[in-house]
Design an enzyme around this catalytic site. Structure first.
Site, PDB file in Angstrom:
ATOM      1  N   HIS A  72       0.840  -1.198   0.000  1.00  0.00           N
ATOM      2  CA  HIS A  72       0.000   0.000   0.000  1.00  0.00           C
ATOM      3  C   HIS A  72       0.875   1.247   0.000  1.00  0.00           C
ATOM      4  CE1 HIS A  72      -4.307  -1.264   1.324  1.00  0.00           C
ATOM      5  NE2 HIS A  72      -3.796  -2.131   0.457  1.00  0.00           N
ATOM      6  N   TYR A 201      -9.077   5.865   7.769  1.00  0.00           N
ATOM      7  CA  TYR A 201      -9.169   6.223   9.187  1.00  0.00           C
ATOM      8  C   TYR A 201     -10.191   7.354   9.269  1.00  0.00           C
ATOM      9  CZ  TYR A 201      -4.770   3.698  10.133  1.00  0.00           C
ATOM     10  OH  TYR A 201      -3.806   2.731  10.278  1.00  0.00           O
ATOM     11  N   TYR A 384       4.295   6.677   9.939  1.00  0.00           N
ATOM     12  CA  TYR A 384       3.402   5.555   9.646  1.00  0.00           C
ATOM     13  C   TYR A 384       4.159   4.420   8.945  1.00  0.00           C
ATOM     14  CZ  TYR A 384      -0.949   3.128   8.501  1.00  0.00           C
ATOM     15  OH  TYR A 384      -1.955   2.181   8.439  1.00  0.00           O
TER      16      TYR A 384
HETATM   17  C1  PHB Z   1      -5.832  -3.907  10.959  1.00  0.00           C
HETATM   18  O1  PHB Z   1      -5.920  -4.183   9.739  1.00  0.00           O
HETATM   19  O2  PHB Z   1      -6.163  -4.724  11.850  1.00  0.00           O
HETATM   20  C2  PHB Z   1      -5.300  -2.564  11.375  1.00  0.00           C
HETATM   21  C3  PHB Z   1      -4.773  -1.728  10.402  1.00  0.00           C
HETATM   22  C4  PHB Z   1      -4.291  -0.487  10.783  1.00  0.00           C
HETATM   23  C5  PHB Z   1      -4.357  -0.096  12.117  1.00  0.00           C
HETATM   24  C6  PHB Z   1      -4.879  -0.954  13.090  1.00  0.00           C
HETATM   25  C7  PHB Z   1      -5.358  -2.193  12.717  1.00  0.00           C
HETATM   26  O3  PHB Z   1      -3.895   1.129  12.497  1.00  0.00           O
END
Ligand code: PHB
Ligand code: FAS
Length: 391
Positions: A72, A201, A384
């Site tokens: 990604h 998000y 990130y």
């Molecule tokens: C997940 O896919 O479980 C996941 C992805 C990103 C996050 C937390 C959980 O910040």
């Protein structure tokens, strides 16, 4: 029984460490309290940093991840109904993250360990660690009613937040730092196509939501819920309705619902225990620290800990003690940066029930600044994807 390293816990930390040590010819046993199926049944992380990807390659278990994982290059922030894409790839000079579930990563590690005939004791009960403040640490455990003793050179505490290793350290030798958040994440796993080709998000008036995935046909969703919530009060339909209410119109229209394969509520906490070395025992992964999953750091921090610990133990058997001497200091520098980022993302993207009005507006202004500023988007992106190692 005698081994060079006794590893407590067969989660990602213990299994990756076991692989690194085995490849270096170092004799280790892993003791795990539960069955393999129980460990695989815990649905957890989904996002791998490059450091974790490289480590799995180094451990010789990256083949399926590269074949089935999803690279990604960006994430979406949905704020008050408006989308803001964070171009991870463009803002970090070409870095990316890999979507590959912790369950699959753990399965690959378990298979590799079994194929190599390496010693793993599942359903090891009443594990006890002792003598780690001497040159002769010992581990004991109960298996099928028989108590076993292990003499070893080192103990690796890879036994998670509720494990026995940190609990065995004298209170006066440990300093802990903690922030418990006033909400949890209700997560649902379903065999439905993801609502978007990147993670979303979302910060909405109703609370935080996250749209993630495990593949092109399996999705992972989360909604923020009060700590008082019980998963049994959440039917699938209630979950889907709440998720849809927290998304923008295109995502709500594109959302494909289906029966949950797993549904659970995870509490959110920031936690660090210092130091991470006690004589001949080392803590790694969740045994030493916990982050709220908002920054997708938990599994990645575990991987970076055992990368540092594995290299330190290999160096020790090669004649150098520098790695084990500096283990804790090196790990904690990286851990605290990830703790800060995860705490920052959690504060920016969640609705806190008791935040005073001024602080609420200030957080909204900070998020508005971050998404509209190149510097703001860049700092989010580089944290990130994972900060470079400062060896
Ligand atoms: C997940 O896919 O479980 C996941 C992805 C990103 C996050 C937390 C959980 O910040
Ligand atoms: P783990 O807890 O995975 O493994 C420790 C192992 O030690 C377990 O198998 C346990 O059974 C065993 N053990 C414990 N006590 C023992 C004893 N006394 N004797 C023998 N064995 C013992 N991270 C993310 O990046 N994204 C996420 O979305 C995310 N979601 C999460 C959801 C939940 C509910 C939880 C709890 C964590 C989540 N995490 C997430 C973090 C998670 O992925 C951890 O960072 C990761 O599992 C850490 O791996 P380990 O350090 O190996 O610890």
């Amino acid at each position: 029984m005698r081994v060079q390293v006794a590893i407590i816990g067969a989660g990602p930390s213990g299994l990756i460490l076991g692989q690194l040590l085995a490849k270096a010819g170092i004799d280790a046993v892993i003791l795990e309290a539960h069955t393999p199926d129980y460990v695989l049944g815990r649905i957890r992380a989904g996002v791998l940093e490059q450091v974790c990807i490289d480590l799995l390659d180094e451990a010789g278990v990256g083949e399926r991840m590269h074949r089935e994982g999803l690279p990604h290059h960006g994430i979406e922030l949905l704020i008050g109904g408006l989308r803001h894409r964070i171009d991870l790839h463009g803002l970090t000079g070409g870095k990316q993250v890999m979507i590959y579930g912790q369950t699959e990563l753990t399965r690959d590690l378990m298979d590799a360990r079994a194929k190599a005939g390496l010693a793993t004791v599942y359903e090891a009960k009443e594990v006890a660690v002792s003598g780690f403040d001497t040159d002769h640490p010992r581990v004991s455990y109960l298996k099928d009613g028989v108590r076993h003793e292990i003499a070893c050179d080192f103990i690796a505490g890879c036994d998670g937040f509720h494990g026995v290793c940190r609990a065995s350290v004298p209170k006066e030798s440990l300093r802990t730092f903690e922030r418990v958040y006033p909400f949890g994440w209700l997560g649902l796993l379903s065999d439905t196509p993801p609502v978007c080709d990147e993670l979303i998000y979302a910060k909405s008036e109703r609370g935080f939501a996250l749209c993630s995935m495990r593949s092109h046909t399996r999705s992972r969703y989360y909604v923020q819920v009060p700590l008082t919530e019980k998963v049994e009060n959440w039917s699938d339909d209630r979950f889907w309705d709440e998720l849809r209410a927290r998304l923008d119109a295109p995502a709500a229209a594109a959302l494909v619902t289906g029966p949950s394969l797993e549904k659970s509520i995870a509490p959110l906490r920031s936690f660090v225990a210092e130091p991470m070395r006690f004589g001949r025992m080392f803590l790694a992964g969740d045994a030493a620290h916990i982050v709220p999953p908002t920054g997708a750091k938990g599994l990645n921090l575990a991987a970076s800990d055992v990368r540092t610990l594995g290299h330190a133990l290999i160096a020790f058997y090669g004649g150098s003690t520098d790695g084990i001497e500096r283990y804790s200091e090196r790990c904690l520098r990286r851990i605290w940066k990830a703790e800060r980022f995860s705490w920052w993302m959690t504060n920016l993207l969640h609705r806190f029930p008791d935040t005073p009005p001024f602080e609420q507006r200030a957080l909204e202004a900070e998020l508005d600044y971050v998404v509209h500023s190149l510097a703001g988007r860049t700092t989010l992106a580089e944290n990130y994807v994972g900060l470079p190692f400062e060896d």
